[in-house]
Each structure stands twice: as C-alpha cells, then as structure tokens.
Write an enzyme that holds these catalytic residues in place. Structure first.
Site, PDB file in Angstrom:
ATOM      1  N   CYS B  87       3.103   6.326  32.510  1.00 18.32           N
ATOM      2  CA  CYS B  87       1.944   6.985  33.130  1.00 18.32           C
ATOM      3  C   CYS B  87       2.319   8.403  33.560  1.00 18.32           C
ATOM      4  CB  CYS B  87       1.428   6.141  34.289  1.00 18.32           C
ATOM      5  SG  CYS B  87      -0.227   6.592  34.829  1.00 18.32           S
ATOM      6  N   HIS B 196       1.222   0.272  32.216  1.00 20.27           N
ATOM      7  CA  HIS B 196       2.312   0.003  33.160  1.00 20.27           C
ATOM      8  C   HIS B 196       3.037  -1.320  32.911  1.00 20.27           C
ATOM      9  CE1 HIS B 196       1.493   3.239  36.156  1.00 20.27           C
ATOM     10  NE2 HIS B 196       0.317   3.214  35.542  1.00 20.27           N
ATOM     11  N   GLU B 198       5.811  -2.222  34.180  1.00 19.30           N
ATOM     12  CA  GLU B 198       6.466  -2.685  35.417  1.00 19.30           C
ATOM     13  C   GLU B 198       5.529  -3.514  36.288  1.00 19.30           C
ATOM     14  OE1 GLU B 198       5.043   0.071  35.053  1.00 19.30           O
ATOM     15  OE2 GLU B 198       4.493   1.066  36.932  1.00 19.30           O
TER      16      GLU B 198
END
Lengths: 81, 234
Positions: B87, B196, B198
């Site tokens: 991002c 994302h 994560e």
C-alpha cells in the site's frame, strides 16, 4: 526576499479524477459552459535574497526531483512572483 | 537460525505492528526499523508497510522516499535483498524508482475498504514463491490513492517480462491499468502491491473464507516465501 512559483499539473494523458469531480460539481451548481477541469498544484518558494539564474536552476531541479513525479505530472511553469 | 525481517516505521505509518506480527507468525524474527536511522540493523529483508507516511502530503510516499533509512533500503534492494512494499510502502517504492509507474487517486474518488480477490500472476518472486502461479487469494484492500498508472510502453514491458505479480479478479476496485494490483522488479526481489497480506495472516483477524468468518490467512505465504527463500540461500 523574493518568491518563486512552481506550477505542477497532471500529465495530459493521465486521467485526473479530482479535476473530473470538480468539473461535475461545477455543472451541478449551475456553472455552465465549463467544458472540463484539471487540477494541479502551485508551490510558493520564498527565497532569501535575490533570485539568481543559479537559484532558478536549483528550483527547477527541486521541482523535477521532489515537487513533481515525472511519471504522472509535468512541471508546467517556474516563474518569479 | 531464522530470517530477520525489518519493518520500517515512518511518521504516519499505520500497519507496521501488523506487519511485524505477520513476520513472527510466519516464523521470522521481526525487527522494527526507524525512518530516521541510517542502519538496517543487519536484517535479511525489509517490509515498507501501509499507512499515510507524512500525511500523504505532496503525493503518497513522496516525502518518505527521502527519509534517511531509504538510502540503505535502495542499496540493499539493488544488492538483491527482498523488499516488500504494501500500500503506502508500494507508493514509496515507486517514488524512489525501485518499481515503475505510480498510484493516483482512485477512479471513483472514494476511500475503499474490502476483502479483495487477487490472482498471483508471478510465483517466482522472493515474496510469492510459496504460491502457485494462477492461484487466487483473498486479502484486505484499503486505500484512497490506489489507481496504478504507467505509460503504455511500461505496461507492455511489465506484461512481457512477467512482472505483473498480482491482478485484481472479478472487480477492479480503483481503476488500476490492466487490473494490476502489484508488480515486481526484473530480479524478483522487490515487490509492491496495494492490498494488505499482513492483515490476512492470523485466523480470527483475516477476511472471511470458506472455513468461516475472519478465518482467511491467504497473506501469510508472502512472509513464509521470503523466510524460506532466505534460509535456503543462507
């Protein structure tokens, strides 16, 4: 003290979503006759002392190194206010 | 031994904690890195996490790119170290010219937050080796400036060289050219993407999956890919 202006615009071939939104909002408000809007940035750089050719050149360097991203933007003007 | 993966925190970074946690969940040693330091603390890989570094002032990633630690990140990336930009981290990687193109405001102008399906187009990078080419994964996406743009020649090159690493499937959430969600450099060690991974690394906190609500962990293999690759070459 003097001020150098740097104008940065989105490249013509890059869609400008902000300008498009501003354009349609203007039409909604009754500001007719405006064909399209593109939105850019104006930087005002205050200079200590007089504006020399060397200083203008350094500002041009700064404009292409940081104030604009050459992938999506053009530095369209560097002038003394 | 294990791999040491650093996560850089800039002023305005939001997802550094999640990235550090994902590294630990994948079995790596998570090392916090600070934007103002010049040292990478002997890490084996670096993650530039998401958020709004420097408030997205000027352009997303434009000021973070000049942070003191970035010189070391660029040198390490050019030396072959795995670097992942997520991002805002992807935006930083384009601003610092480790990856081509740029991100502009989403075509529809709205901030968007959704679980997004991607296709892994290139499973030969440092961050995707644990996926199969063509595999579809679902991980969260959340951004305002996520529309990937580049000139046609650059896009054609990326396609021809297999450097489109991820593509949006079913729905293009931001108007990105050719549905591109993420790209890699030619060497395959530097990867950037808008969604994302994560945030999809731990059951109970990820996207919904066929196993149940919030069970999705499709992002974890980004981190296991890097760790396995590093251990194999150690």
């Amino acid at each position: 003290m003097a001020t150098i202006l740097v104008h940065v615009m989105p490249k013509p071939e890059i869609l400008d979503p902000q300008g498009k939104a501003v354009g349609s909002a203007l039409a909604r408000l009754g500001f007719t006759g405006i064909e399209s809007v593109r939105q850019g940035k104006r930087f005002e750089l205050t200079i200590d002392g007089e504006v020399t050719d060397a200083m203008l050149e350094r500002v041009r360097e700064a404009a292409s190194a940081m104030l604009s991203n050459p992938v999506i933007e053009d530095v369209v003007e560097v002038t003394v206010l | 031994m294990t791999a040491r993966i650093g996560v850089v925190t800039f002023p305005g970074t939001l997802d550094d904690r999640d990235a550090l946690r994902a590294v630990r969940l994948a079995g790596g040693e998570a090392v916090p890195l600070w934007h103002g330091d010049a040292s990478l603390k002997d890490v084996d890989a670096v993650v530039l996490p998401g958020g709004f570094s420097y408030g997205d002032y000027l352009r997303a990633g434009a000021i973070a790119r000049f942070a003191p630690i970035m010189d070391a990140v660029v040198d390490a990336a050019n030396g072959g170290m795995p670097v992942l930009g997520i991002c805002n981290g992807f935006q930083v990687l384009t601003e610092v010219h480790l990856l081509p193109g740029s991100m502009i405001k989403n075509e529809h102008l709205h901030f968007i937050c959704r679980d997004q399906t991607l296709r892994v187009e290139n499973a030969d990078t440092s961050w995707t080796a644990e996926y199969r080419a063509g595999e579809e994964i679902t991980i969260p996406l959340k951004n305002q400036d996520g529309q990937y743009v580049a000139d046609e020649r650059t896009l054609d090159e990326l396609e021809a060289e297999g450097r489109v690493a991820f593509r949006y499937v079913g729905f293009n959430p931001n108007g990105s050219r050719r549905d591109i969600a993420g790209i890699t450099n030619a060497r395959g060690n530097v990867v950037g993407l808008m969604p994302h991974p994560e945030h999809a690394a731990e059951p109970g906190f990820g996207p919904d999956s066929v196993q149940g609500g919030r069970t999705g962990t499709d992002g974890l293999a980004f981190f296991t890919s890097a760790i396995k690759g590093l251990l194999a070459t150690a």
